[in-house]
Design a protein around this motif. Structure first.
Motif, PDB file in Angstrom:
ATOM      1  N   GLY A  72      13.187  -5.342  -2.046  1.00 37.46           N
ATOM      2  CA  GLY A  72      12.554  -4.474  -3.030  1.00 37.46           C
ATOM      3  C   GLY A  72      11.326  -5.076  -3.668  1.00 37.46           C
ATOM      4  O   GLY A  72      10.456  -4.354  -4.180  1.00 37.46           O
ATOM      5  N   GLU A  73      11.215  -6.404  -3.635  1.00 35.48           N
ATOM      6  CA  GLU A  73      10.063  -7.068  -4.249  1.00 35.48           C
ATOM      7  C   GLU A  73       8.745  -6.653  -3.615  1.00 35.48           C
ATOM      8  O   GLU A  73       7.705  -6.638  -4.270  1.00 35.48           O
ATOM      9  CB  GLU A  73      10.232  -8.586  -4.163  1.00 35.48           C
ATOM     10  CG  GLU A  73      11.318  -9.139  -5.072  1.00 35.48           C
ATOM     11  CD  GLU A  73      11.035  -8.845  -6.538  1.00 35.48           C
ATOM     12  OE1 GLU A  73      10.242  -9.588  -7.149  1.00 35.48           O
ATOM     13  OE2 GLU A  73      11.597  -7.869  -7.066  1.00 35.48           O
ATOM     14  N   GLY A  74       8.755  -6.329  -2.327  1.00 35.43           N
ATOM     15  CA  GLY A  74       7.525  -5.888  -1.678  1.00 35.43           C
ATOM     16  C   GLY A  74       7.001  -4.594  -2.254  1.00 35.43           C
ATOM     17  O   GLY A  74       5.788  -4.397  -2.386  1.00 35.43           O
ATOM     18  N   LEU A  75       7.903  -3.692  -2.615  1.00 38.70           N
ATOM     19  CA  LEU A  75       7.499  -2.431  -3.233  1.00 38.70           C
ATOM     20  C   LEU A  75       7.047  -2.630  -4.671  1.00 38.70           C
ATOM     21  O   LEU A  75       6.122  -1.959  -5.146  1.00 38.70           O
ATOM     22  CB  LEU A  75       8.661  -1.440  -3.182  1.00 38.70           C
ATOM     23  CG  LEU A  75       9.074  -0.966  -1.791  1.00 38.70           C
ATOM     24  CD1 LEU A  75      10.421  -0.264  -1.854  1.00 38.70           C
ATOM     25  CD2 LEU A  75       8.037  -0.044  -1.204  1.00 38.70           C
ATOM     26  N   ILE A  76       7.679  -3.556  -5.367  1.00 39.38           N
ATOM     27  CA  ILE A  76       7.310  -3.826  -6.754  1.00 39.38           C
ATOM     28  C   ILE A  76       5.855  -4.240  -6.862  1.00 39.38           C
ATOM     29  O   ILE A  76       5.154  -3.889  -7.820  1.00 39.38           O
ATOM     30  CB  ILE A  76       8.226  -4.923  -7.353  1.00 39.38           C
ATOM     31  CG1 ILE A  76       9.666  -4.400  -7.518  1.00 39.38           C
ATOM     32  CG2 ILE A  76       7.683  -5.426  -8.698  1.00 39.38           C
ATOM     33  CD1 ILE A  76       9.818  -3.285  -8.522  1.00 39.38           C
ATOM     34  N   ALA A  77       5.357  -4.975  -5.868  1.00 43.32           N
ATOM     35  CA  ALA A  77       3.970  -5.439  -5.905  1.00 43.32           C
ATOM     36  C   ALA A  77       3.001  -4.269  -6.004  1.00 43.32           C
ATOM     37  O   ALA A  77       2.031  -4.313  -6.779  1.00 43.32           O
ATOM     38  CB  ALA A  77       3.675  -6.283  -4.662  1.00 43.32           C
ATOM     39  N   GLU A 105       0.824  -1.204   0.000  1.00 41.13           N
ATOM     40  CA  GLU A 105       0.000   0.000   0.000  1.00 41.13           C
ATOM     41  C   GLU A 105       0.863   1.261   0.000  1.00 41.13           C
ATOM     42  O   GLU A 105       0.557   2.239  -0.701  1.00 41.13           O
ATOM     43  CB  GLU A 105      -0.929  -0.014   1.217  1.00 41.13           C
ATOM     44  CG  GLU A 105      -2.004  -1.098   1.142  1.00 41.13           C
ATOM     45  CD  GLU A 105      -2.780  -1.238   2.442  1.00 41.13           C
ATOM     46  OE1 GLU A 105      -2.502  -0.479   3.400  1.00 41.13           O
ATOM     47  OE2 GLU A 105      -3.671  -2.103   2.503  1.00 41.13           O
ATOM     48  N   LEU A 106       1.940   1.255   0.764  1.00 38.36           N
ATOM     49  CA  LEU A 106       2.834   2.415   0.788  1.00 38.36           C
ATOM     50  C   LEU A 106       3.506   2.625  -0.564  1.00 38.36           C
ATOM     51  O   LEU A 106       3.673   3.758  -1.020  1.00 38.36           O
ATOM     52  CB  LEU A 106       3.884   2.240   1.883  1.00 38.36           C
ATOM     53  CG  LEU A 106       3.405   2.562   3.306  1.00 38.36           C
ATOM     54  CD1 LEU A 106       4.350   1.978   4.341  1.00 38.36           C
ATOM     55  CD2 LEU A 106       3.273   4.073   3.486  1.00 38.36           C
ATOM     56  N   ALA A 107       3.882   1.531  -1.212  1.00 40.13           N
ATOM     57  CA  ALA A 107       4.499   1.645  -2.538  1.00 40.13           C
ATOM     58  C   ALA A 107       3.527   2.287  -3.523  1.00 40.13           C
ATOM     59  O   ALA A 107       3.914   3.131  -4.346  1.00 40.13           O
ATOM     60  CB  ALA A 107       4.923   0.273  -3.036  1.00 40.13           C
ATOM     61  N   LEU A 108       2.271   1.907  -3.430  1.00 43.22           N
ATOM     62  CA  LEU A 108       1.256   2.476  -4.323  1.00 43.22           C
ATOM     63  C   LEU A 108       1.120   3.977  -4.084  1.00 43.22           C
ATOM     64  O   LEU A 108       1.083   4.773  -5.034  1.00 43.22           O
ATOM     65  CB  LEU A 108      -0.074   1.767  -4.079  1.00 43.22           C
ATOM     66  CG  LEU A 108      -1.211   2.033  -5.063  1.00 43.22           C
ATOM     67  CD1 LEU A 108      -0.843   1.566  -6.461  1.00 43.22           C
ATOM     68  CD2 LEU A 108      -2.480   1.321  -4.597  1.00 43.22           C
TER      69      LEU A 108
END
Length: 212
Positions: A84-89, A38-41
């Motif tokens: 970084g994969e968590g942000l990519i999602a 959610e933060l990445a979005l």
């Protein structure tokens, strides 16, 4: 040396609220992973704010018009593995057509230096905006190594997105790569003797994937 680009701290109330939940040691692995997404979005809106636009003629149900659309080559999200994969999602939901690069680096716990084990990126990086993503900017060694590799591969329009940054990491990245803009949700106090951000949120990779 050119002056460093400014650091952007995204202080939107939703970003700050979710970051607080993320910091909480009692948040479960599933909750942590969802919050990172959610933060990445949310942060993705800021890091893509100045992407170039062109226009295209389309037909609405009412009439035709010249409407804005993204211009140029598809942008690249460059994930610093593994966290970084968590942000990519989240970013992939925001820009589904983006290309994804993977940069495998781990931190030597004795020297705190970055050690490379994988590097796979799209072609034609010179003509693509590249957004490097890693939840933490701690010592800055991993991010600097990732940017080094991307520049060697031809990238010249690079910015960096993280959830937390330490002053030491910011200084390191700005010293090595002053042309890389930094976008973060918070700048914390300092690094401890083990190279962890204080107050921080612990090891983002371990909390995201349920490892120790």
């Amino acid at each position: 040396m050119k002056p460093s680009l400014p650091v952007t701290v995204v202080d939107h109330p939703l970003v700050q609220h979710k970051l607080t939940l993320l910091r909480d040691r009692n948040s479960s692995t599933a909750t942590f992973r969802q919050l990172v997404k959610e933060l990445a979005l949310l942060l993705g809106y800021e890091v893509t704010r100045d992407l170039p636009l062109t226009t295209a003629r389309i037909e609405t149900p009412v009439t035709s018009m010249e409407a804005p659309r993204l211009d140029g080559k598809k942008l690249v999200f460059a994930s610093v593995l593994r966290a970084g994969e968590g942000l990519i999602a989240g970013l992939s939901e925001l820009v589904p057509a983006a290309r994804i690069a993977h940069i495998g680096l781990y931190r030597d716990h004795d020297t705190l230096e970055a050690v490379q084990y994988y590097f796979k990126v799209p072609d034609n990086l010179a003509n693509r905006p590249v957004i490097v993503v890693d939840p933490m900017l701690a010592t800055g060694n991993s991010v600097c190594a990732a940017v080094d590799l991307l520049k060697k591969a031809g990238a010249c329009n690079i910015r960096f997105l993280c959830l937390l940054a330490a002053p030491e990491g910011i200084a390191q990245l700005q010293n090595r790569h002053p042309d890389v803009a930094i976008i973060t949700a918070a700048i914390d106090e300092r690094l401890n003797e083990h190279g962890y951000i204080v107050p921080g949120l612990g090891d983002a990779g371990d909390r995201m994937f349920g490892t120790r």
